[in-house]
Design a protein around this motif. Structure first.
Motif, PDB file in Angstrom:
ATOM      1  N   HIS A 199      -1.948   8.435  -5.276  1.00  0.00           N
ATOM      2  CA  HIS A 199      -2.479   8.664  -3.932  1.00  0.00           C
ATOM      3  C   HIS A 199      -1.576   8.039  -2.861  1.00  0.00           C
ATOM      4  CE1 HIS A 199      -5.870  10.455  -5.799  1.00  0.00           C
ATOM      5  NE2 HIS A 199      -6.415   9.341  -6.208  1.00  0.00           N
ATOM      6  N   MET A 200      -0.265   8.152  -3.056  1.00  0.00           N
ATOM      7  CA  MET A 200       0.752   7.725  -2.089  1.00  0.00           C
ATOM      8  C   MET A 200       0.721   6.213  -1.841  1.00  0.00           C
ATOM      9  SD  MET A 200       2.104  10.709  -1.320  1.00  0.00           S
ATOM     10  CE  MET A 200       2.901  10.729   0.291  1.00  0.00           C
ATOM     11  N   ARG A 201       0.343   5.457  -2.842  1.00  0.00           N
ATOM     12  CA  ARG A 201       0.270   4.006  -2.694  1.00  0.00           C
ATOM     13  C   ARG A 201       1.599   3.355  -3.056  1.00  0.00           C
ATOM     14  NH1 ARG A 201      -5.681   2.604  -5.331  1.00  0.00           N
ATOM     15  NH2 ARG A 201      -6.871   4.090  -4.063  1.00  0.00           N
ATOM     16  N   VAL A 202       1.790   2.147  -2.528  1.00  0.00           N
ATOM     17  CA  VAL A 202       2.995   1.367  -2.826  1.00  0.00           C
ATOM     18  C   VAL A 202       2.587  -0.068  -3.127  1.00  0.00           C
ATOM     19  CG1 VAL A 202       4.466   2.804  -1.353  1.00  0.00           C
ATOM     20  CG2 VAL A 202       3.384   0.773  -0.392  1.00  0.00           C
ATOM     21  N   GLY A 203       3.532  -0.839  -3.629  1.00  0.00           N
ATOM     22  CA  GLY A 203       3.280  -2.252  -3.864  1.00  0.00           C
ATOM     23  C   GLY A 203       2.163  -2.519  -4.847  1.00  0.00           C
ATOM     24  N   LEU A 204       1.351  -3.536  -4.528  1.00  0.00           N
ATOM     25  CA  LEU A 204       0.256  -3.926  -5.399  1.00  0.00           C
ATOM     26  C   LEU A 204      -0.770  -2.812  -5.558  1.00  0.00           C
ATOM     27  CD1 LEU A 204      -0.736  -6.383  -7.021  1.00  0.00           C
ATOM     28  CD2 LEU A 204      -2.074  -7.049  -5.013  1.00  0.00           C
ATOM     29  N   GLY A 205      -0.971  -2.033  -4.505  1.00  0.00           N
ATOM     30  CA  GLY A 205      -1.919  -0.929  -4.564  1.00  0.00           C
ATOM     31  C   GLY A 205      -1.520   0.104  -5.600  1.00  0.00           C
ATOM     32  N   TYR A 206      -0.220   0.336  -5.749  1.00  0.00           N
ATOM     33  CA  TYR A 206       0.249   1.282  -6.764  1.00  0.00           C
ATOM     34  C   TYR A 206      -0.030   0.746  -8.166  1.00  0.00           C
ATOM     35  CZ  TYR A 206       3.303   4.337  -9.453  1.00  0.00           C
ATOM     36  OH  TYR A 206       3.780   5.234 -10.376  1.00  0.00           O
TER      37      TYR A 206
END
Length: 238
Positions: free
Chosen positions: A212-219
Motif C-alpha cells: 500500500h505504498m508504504r516505506v520505512g517501518l510501515g513497510y
C-alpha cells in the motif's frame, strides 16, 4: 579601494557561514524525516510535526522567494507537457494491467476522488522537499549541477527504503524531476505528474509488493488483510 577590500572580506566571511547554515538545515531536516519514517506512533506523529515545523521555518527564514522555490507561475504553462506525458504513460500501464488482470482498486474505504487528490497534494509536498528544500541547498554547497542532482536523488530514494518498487522508481523520477525543475522552476506540474504516476503504480502493482505504498517501518510492519484475518481466527478475542 579600501571599501572594495572590506566588501570582498565581508562576502568571503559570509560564504562559509551560509554553507554551514545550508548543511545544518539539510542534516537536521533529513534526520527528522528519516526518524519519522522509521518510528512508530505516537512518537512518529511528534517527529512528523517537528520535521514539518523545521522545514517551514527554515524555508521562511531563507526568503528565497516564490519563483526561486518553484511556487510561482514561472514555467507553469511551459511545463504542462510533463503532466500530459504522465497521463499517457499511466493510461498505457493501466490498460496493460487491465488486460493482464493485475489492475486493482486503491486501498482503503476513502472515496477514490478524495484519495486521489490527497495523494496529489502529498506528491506536491514531496517535490517541494526534493527540489525547493534539498536541491536548492545542495546547489549552494556542491559545484555544478550534476553533483547536487545526484545527491538529492540519492537521499530521496533512500527515504523510500525498503520498498522494492518505490525505491528504484523514485531514483529515476528524482533525477528526471530535478533536471526539469532546474529548467522550468515549477513544482506544481512535477507534483501533479508525480501524483498521477504514483496512483498508477498503486493500482497496477500488487499490494503484496508495495505494501500500500508504504516505506520505512510501515513497510516492514505491513500485514495483508487476509493474513490479518487469519491471525485473528487463530487468536480470537477473549
Amino acid at each position: 579601494m579600501a571599501a572594495e577590500a572590506a566588501s570582498a572580506g565581508l562576502v568571503s566571511t559570509n560564504q562559509p557561514r551560509s554553507a554551514q547554515r545550508d548543511l545544518l538545515e539539510l542534516v537536521v531536516g533529513y534526520t527528522l524525516i528519516m526518524a519519522t519514517i522509521w518510528t512508530a506512533n505516537p512518537t512518529q506523529r511528534v517527529l512528523y510535526w517537528l520535521a514539518f515545523v523545521w522545514i517551514v521555518a527554515t524555508t521562511w527564514a531563507r526568503r528565497d522567494g516564490w519563483t526561486a522555490l518553484g511556487l510561482g507561475r514561472k514555467g507553469l504553462l511551459e511545463s504542462l507537457w510533463i503532466v500530459g506525458v504522465a497521463l499517457v504513460l499511466s493510461a498505457i500501464a493501466i490498460f496493460i494491467a487491465w488486460r493482464t488482470h493485475t489492475l486493482h482498486r486503491l486501498h482503503g474505504p476513502t472515496p477514490i476522488f478524495l484519495h486521489g487528490w490527497g495523494y496529489i497534494v502529498w506528491s506536491v509536498m514531496q517535490q517541494f522537499l526534493l527540489q525547493s528544500y534539498f536541491l536548492l541547498r545542495l546547489l549552494r554547497l556542491l559545484p555544478g549541477k550534476v553533483a547536487p542532482i545526484i545527491v538529492a536523488t540519492g537521499i530521496f530514494a533512500l527515504a523510500h527504503l525498503p520498498n522494492p518498487i518505490l525505491t528504484p522508481v523514485t531514483l529515476v523520477w528524482g533525477a528526471i524531476s530535478c533536471v526539469l525543475f532546474l529548467r522550468y522552476r515549477n513544482i506544481y506540474t512535477l507534483g501533479l505528474a508525480h501524483g498521477i504516476m504514483g496512483l498508477c503504480v498503486a493500482v497496477i502493482v500488487p499490494n503484496s509488493l508495495h505494501h500500500h505504498m508504504r516505506v520505512g517501518l510501515g513497510y516492514l510492519r505491513y500485514h495483508p488483510p487476509s493474513q490479518a484475518r487469519h491471525i485473528a481466527d487463530r487468536h480470537p478475542p477473549t
